[in-house]
Design a protein around this motif. Structure first.
Motif, PDB file in Angstrom:
ATOM      1  N   LEU A 159     -96.466 -42.825  39.171  1.00  0.00           N
ATOM      2  CA  LEU A 159     -97.817 -43.459  39.080  1.00  0.00           C
ATOM      3  C   LEU A 159     -98.862 -42.333  38.439  1.00  0.00           C
ATOM      4  CD1 LEU A 159     -99.790 -46.083  38.915  1.00  0.00           C
ATOM      5  CD2 LEU A 159     -99.968 -45.465  41.483  1.00  0.00           C
ATOM      6  N   ALA A 160     -98.753 -41.241  39.112  1.00  0.00           N
ATOM      7  CA  ALA A 160     -99.468 -40.158  38.782  1.00  0.00           C
ATOM      8  C   ALA A 160     -99.049 -39.656  37.349  1.00  0.00           C
ATOM      9  CB  ALA A 160     -99.441 -38.957  39.597  1.00  0.00           C
ATOM     10  N   GLY A 161     -97.646 -39.639  37.111  1.00  0.00           N
ATOM     11  CA  GLY A 161     -97.380 -39.250  35.741  1.00  0.00           C
ATOM     12  C   GLY A 161     -97.846 -40.301  34.755  1.00  0.00           C
ATOM     13  N   GLN A 162     -97.894 -41.509  35.008  1.00  0.00           N
ATOM     14  CA  GLN A 162     -98.248 -42.590  34.177  1.00  0.00           C
ATOM     15  C   GLN A 162     -99.914 -42.463  33.685  1.00  0.00           C
ATOM     16  OE1 GLN A 162     -97.400 -46.641  35.039  1.00  0.00           O
ATOM     17  NE2 GLN A 162     -95.820 -45.962  36.455  1.00  0.00           N
ATOM     18  N   THR A 205    -103.235 -32.326  38.254  1.00  0.00           N
ATOM     19  CA  THR A 205    -103.471 -30.832  38.180  1.00  0.00           C
ATOM     20  C   THR A 205    -102.261 -29.999  37.616  1.00  0.00           C
ATOM     21  OG1 THR A 205    -105.277 -30.712  39.699  1.00  0.00           O
ATOM     22  CG2 THR A 205    -104.589 -28.691  38.765  1.00  0.00           C
ATOM     23  N   PHE A 206    -101.054 -30.261  38.392  1.00  0.00           N
ATOM     24  CA  PHE A 206     -99.941 -29.620  37.932  1.00  0.00           C
ATOM     25  C   PHE A 206     -99.494 -30.001  36.702  1.00  0.00           C
ATOM     26  CE2 PHE A 206     -95.271 -29.990  37.973  1.00  0.00           C
ATOM     27  CZ  PHE A 206     -95.075 -28.696  38.416  1.00  0.00           C
ATOM     28  N   LEU A 207     -99.416 -31.331  36.339  1.00  0.00           N
ATOM     29  CA  LEU A 207     -99.047 -31.747  35.111  1.00  0.00           C
ATOM     30  C   LEU A 207     -99.861 -31.343  33.923  1.00  0.00           C
ATOM     31  CD1 LEU A 207     -98.044 -35.384  35.969  1.00  0.00           C
ATOM     32  CD2 LEU A 207     -96.571 -33.533  35.736  1.00  0.00           C
ATOM     33  N   GLU A 208    -100.978 -31.017  34.170  1.00  0.00           N
ATOM     34  CA  GLU A 208    -101.868 -30.244  32.996  1.00  0.00           C
ATOM     35  C   GLU A 208    -101.559 -28.877  32.918  1.00  0.00           C
ATOM     36  OE1 GLU A 208    -105.184 -28.274  31.172  1.00  0.00           O
ATOM     37  OE2 GLU A 208    -104.503 -28.102  33.374  1.00  0.00           O
ATOM     38  N   ASP A 218     -95.756 -32.165  47.603  1.00  0.00           N
ATOM     39  CA  ASP A 218     -96.326 -33.242  46.835  1.00  0.00           C
ATOM     40  C   ASP A 218     -95.723 -32.863  45.553  1.00  0.00           C
ATOM     41  OD1 ASP A 218     -97.950 -33.958  48.694  1.00  0.00           O
ATOM     42  OD2 ASP A 218     -99.875 -32.941  47.903  1.00  0.00           O
ATOM     43  N   LEU A 219     -95.489 -32.048  45.075  1.00  0.00           N
ATOM     44  CA  LEU A 219     -94.757 -31.410  43.715  1.00  0.00           C
ATOM     45  C   LEU A 219     -93.167 -31.599  43.638  1.00  0.00           C
ATOM     46  CD1 LEU A 219     -97.405 -28.382  43.009  1.00  0.00           C
ATOM     47  CD2 LEU A 219     -97.568 -31.007  42.382  1.00  0.00           C
ATOM     48  N   LYS A 220     -92.715 -31.967  44.697  1.00  0.00           N
ATOM     49  CA  LYS A 220     -91.046 -32.012  44.567  1.00  0.00           C
ATOM     50  C   LYS A 220     -90.481 -32.832  43.560  1.00  0.00           C
ATOM     51  CE  LYS A 220     -87.010 -32.704  47.788  1.00  0.00           C
ATOM     52  NZ  LYS A 220     -86.797 -33.164  49.120  1.00  0.00           N
ATOM     53  N   LEU A 221     -91.200 -33.962  43.208  1.00  0.00           N
ATOM     54  CA  LEU A 221     -90.729 -34.651  42.272  1.00  0.00           C
ATOM     55  C   LEU A 221     -91.297 -34.852  41.065  1.00  0.00           C
ATOM     56  CD1 LEU A 221     -90.129 -38.201  44.629  1.00  0.00           C
ATOM     57  CD2 LEU A 221     -88.416 -36.487  43.857  1.00  0.00           C
ATOM     58  N   ALA A 258     -89.622 -33.885  37.233  1.00  0.00           N
ATOM     59  CA  ALA A 258     -88.832 -34.833  36.517  1.00  0.00           C
ATOM     60  C   ALA A 258     -89.602 -35.781  35.700  1.00  0.00           C
ATOM     61  CB  ALA A 258     -87.945 -35.559  37.657  1.00  0.00           C
ATOM     62  N   LEU A 259     -90.920 -35.727  35.717  1.00  0.00           N
ATOM     63  CA  LEU A 259     -91.826 -36.647  34.935  1.00  0.00           C
ATOM     64  C   LEU A 259     -91.802 -36.450  33.497  1.00  0.00           C
ATOM     65  CD1 LEU A 259     -95.010 -36.669  37.333  1.00  0.00           C
ATOM     66  CD2 LEU A 259     -93.391 -38.629  37.010  1.00  0.00           C
ATOM     67  N   PRO A 260     -91.968 -36.982  32.612  1.00  0.00           N
ATOM     68  CA  PRO A 260     -92.176 -37.061  31.209  1.00  0.00           C
ATOM     69  C   PRO A 260     -93.205 -35.898  30.990  1.00  0.00           C
ATOM     70  CG  PRO A 260     -92.046 -39.254  31.564  1.00  0.00           C
ATOM     71  CD  PRO A 260     -92.236 -38.456  33.151  1.00  0.00           C
ATOM     72  N   SER A 261     -93.047 -35.051  30.133  1.00  0.00           N
ATOM     73  CA  SER A 261     -93.762 -33.922  29.851  1.00  0.00           C
ATOM     74  C   SER A 261     -94.979 -34.293  29.055  1.00  0.00           C
ATOM     75  CB  SER A 261     -92.978 -32.953  28.799  1.00  0.00           C
ATOM     76  OG  SER A 261     -94.146 -31.940  28.376  1.00  0.00           O
TER      77      SER A 261
END
Length: 352
Positions: A62-65, A111-114, A129-132, A135-138
């Motif tokens: 959900l966070a990745g979306q 914040t991690f994804l950015e 929190d960041l374990k998965l 694997a999220l889309p870049s």
């Protein structure tokens, strides 16, 4: 029965000639700046939406979306606010917060994804929190540069303090390039820095010369989309009162199925039309119970004499009039809101 024959696609025509290789690259997908951009687009949404996802995988996805939507539509700021609809408690023993504090979890993953991939190992220690999240889309943002790509700006992390060849004190930066970058200012180790680069290092040069600049410089000076910042707000009211921009947000849109059709803010002959003169546009989305629930949980708004949620906004809009489903999930509403207001941003870009 006919014998089996290979069904591999033929690469030549009937005469055996090879067809020309098609160019399937998408130049439109590469962000090309034109001129400096002073205006910004901000999105606010409640972290309680994470609480409605059941498993750790669903919460992270959900966070990745949300991150993907904001990246695609060049959102400059994401505010994660507490709408009072999720119980907050201390983190689990390993520090995992998705079930304990969904607001922080969403903030943490966004914040991690950015952050550019080459900086993550230094800036983000191992955390549950960041374990998965890996694997999220870049997001593949413009500042997520490859080592062989050159850009006048880069995101960097400080390596150590040192001196250049002339004895000038400064700091070495890791920008994801083969050569380190030197800036003539002393910075604390392990700090993220936006840097403007000088000329590329020659074969005999020790460092690339750089200058530490504001994180807003790539956008304001050159027009790059430079990712999004993320901040947490303790309530709906602090989304506004803690704005990082001088004067706050000059246009704010609240979303509700009880609002006016969103098309009305796009029509110049309508009283609700949003003229392309704004500097900082804010779009606020509600959670499962809507923005009305966030308003009801905000004590400060009641003290200020605000009687209903719609009074907080310049426009109170319905993103999907006559919707077929009983509910529109926040992550769906985000895509719809950004797509429907895209013309506002394009008109503002054209009027720079």
């Amino acid at each position: 029965m006919a014998s089996h024959k290979s069904k591999k696609r033929k690469t030549g025509d009937a005469n055996g000639a090879n067809h020309a290789i098609l160019d399937t690259s998408r130049p439109s997908a590469v962000f090309v700046p034109t001129k400096g951009r002073p205006h910004t687009l901000s999105i606010a949404l409640p972290g309680s939406i994470i609480a409605n996802a059941v498993t750790p995988e669903q919460k992270t996805a959900l966070a990745g979306q949300i991150a993907r939507a904001c990246a695609v539509f060049c959102v400059d700021e994401i505010i994660v606010f507490n709408d009072g609809q999720a119980l907050i408690r201390p983190p689990e023993r390993d520090g995992y917060t998705a079930f304990a504090d969904p607001n922080f979890f969403l903030y943490h993953v966004l914040t991690f994804l950015e952050t550019p991939p080459h900086l993550r190992r230094t800036l983000f220690p191992m955390h549950a929190d960041l374990k998965l999240a890996g694997a999220l889309p870049s997001l593949d943002l413009p500042h997520h540069l490859r080592s062989d790509e050159w850009c006048p700006y880069r995101e960097a992390v400080t390596v150590r303090q040192t001196e250049d060849g002339d004895g000038v004190p400064g700091t070495l930066l890791d920008c994801g390039l083969a050569d380190r970058v030197f800036v003539p200012v002393l910075l604390e180790q392990g700090t993220r820095v936006t840097v403007q680069l000088g000329d590329q290092a020659s074969s005999g040069s020790k460092f690339i010369a750089g200058e530490a600049v504001s994180p807003d410089a790539p956008r304001e000076e050159a027009g790059y989309y430079w990712g999004y910042s993320v901040r947490q707000s303790s309530s709906l009211s602090t989304v506004f009162t803690e704005s990082p921009y001088d004067g706050g947000y000059d246009v704010s849109l609240g979303t509700s199925e009880r609002g006016i059709p969103v098309r009305e803010i796009l029509q110049p002959d309508n009283d609700a039309f949003v003229a392309p003169t704004w500097q900082h546009l804010l779009i606020v989305l509600g959670g499962v119970a809507g923005l009305e629930a966030a308003f009801s949980a905000d004590v400060e708004l009641k003290k200020a004499g605000v009687s209903e949620a719609r009074e907080l906004f310049d426009a109170w809009v319905n993103l999907v009039p006559a919707q077929g489903s009983r509910t529109i999930r926040t992550e769906e509403a985000l895509w719809i809101a950004l797509a429907n207001t895209r013309s506002l941003v394009e008109a503002r870009d054209a009027g720079q």
